[in-house]
Design a protein around this motif. Structure first.
Motif, PDB file in Angstrom:
ATOM      1  N   HIS A  12       0.822  -1.209   0.000  1.00 22.34           N
ATOM      2  CA  HIS A  12       0.000   0.000   0.000  1.00 22.34           C
ATOM      3  C   HIS A  12       0.851   1.252   0.000  1.00 22.34           C
ATOM      4  O   HIS A  12       0.344   2.356  -0.072  1.00 22.34           O
ATOM      5  N   SER A  72      -5.976   6.291  -0.323  1.00 22.47           N
ATOM      6  CA  SER A  72      -4.729   5.639  -0.005  1.00 22.47           C
ATOM      7  C   SER A  72      -4.771   5.125   1.427  1.00 22.47           C
ATOM      8  O   SER A  72      -4.816   5.902   2.370  1.00 22.47           O
ATOM      9  N   ASP A 156      -9.300   1.400  -1.975  1.00 28.06           N
ATOM     10  CA  ASP A 156      -7.881   1.737  -1.914  1.00 28.06           C
ATOM     11  C   ASP A 156      -7.439   2.062  -3.335  1.00 28.06           C
ATOM     12  O   ASP A 156      -8.236   2.014  -4.260  1.00 28.06           O
TER      13      ASP A 156
END
Ligand SMILES: Nc1nc2c(c(=O)[nH]1)N[C@H]1C(S)=C(S)[C@@H](COP(=O)(O)O)O[C@H]1N2
Ligand SMILES: [Mo]
Length: 173
Positions: A12, A72, A156
């Motif tokens: 991520h 995010s 995401d």
């Protein structure tokens, strides 16, 4: 030895810097042929073989998707952004208008995603695009030129691939 697969689940933690200044992308066709496309050619669609597309039809193919967010995990959400570009479906249909089942999109820093034909052909006002424009200004290389925008991904940003370098059209037949 571990081999990094750009299409496998990835971290991520986004890469903040472009891997190189070169913003061209290469489309790989199932027969092995490849087309190198500059961001300018993506805007004008002049990579399409002559006679296949009139200038008005090329202009009409540029799609703007408003209210996009880059969500995010762990480091906040940015947006809303309005991204303009060419539908991934249109790019594929212009270069390989036959049998194909999926498309892989991989960045210059080895980050990628896959879109199935069933997803790309779903009728929608918010299609998957290869974006060259952000809020009506040319997208900068630092902002991700050329960037894949997947508006349906709202949890995401793992499919919002910056610095697209390779688009691979896959046919299972
Ligand atoms: N090429 C590339 N695209 C990427 C990433 C990356 O590391 N490389 N990170 C992803 C992740 S995890 C996030 S959160 C967003 C960050 O986008 P931003 O830099 O525009 O905020 O980009 C996505 N796209
Ligand atoms: Mo992320």
């Amino acid at each position: 030895m571990t081999v990094h697969d750009p299409l496998a689940p990835h971290s991520h933690e986004p890469n903040p810097l472009p891997p190189s200044p070169d913003a061209d992308l290469t489309v790989h066709l199932p027969d092995g042929a490849a087309h190198r496309i500059t961001p300018a050619a993506l805007r004008r669609l002049d990579f399409v073989p002559t006679g296949r597309l009139s200038a008005p039809a090329a202009r009409a193919m540029q799609v703007t998707v408003p209210n996009c967010y880059i969500v995010s995990t762990g480091h906040g959400t940015s947006g809303p952004f309005s991204f303009t570009g060419l539908r991934l479906l249109d790019l594929v249909d212009l270069l390989w208008p036959c049998d194909w089942t999926q498309v892989e999109v991989v960045s210059a820093d080895g980050f990628g995603t896959r879109a199935l034909r069933t997803e790309l052909t779903q009728p929608t006002q918010r299609p998957v695009i290869l974006a060259h424009t952000l809020d009506r200004q040319p997208l900068s290389r630092a902002e991700g030129l050329v960037r894949l925008i997947v508006p349906s991904e709202t949890d995401d940003a793992l499919r919002q691939v910056k610095w697209v370098a390779h688009v691979r059209i896959i046919s299972d037949t």
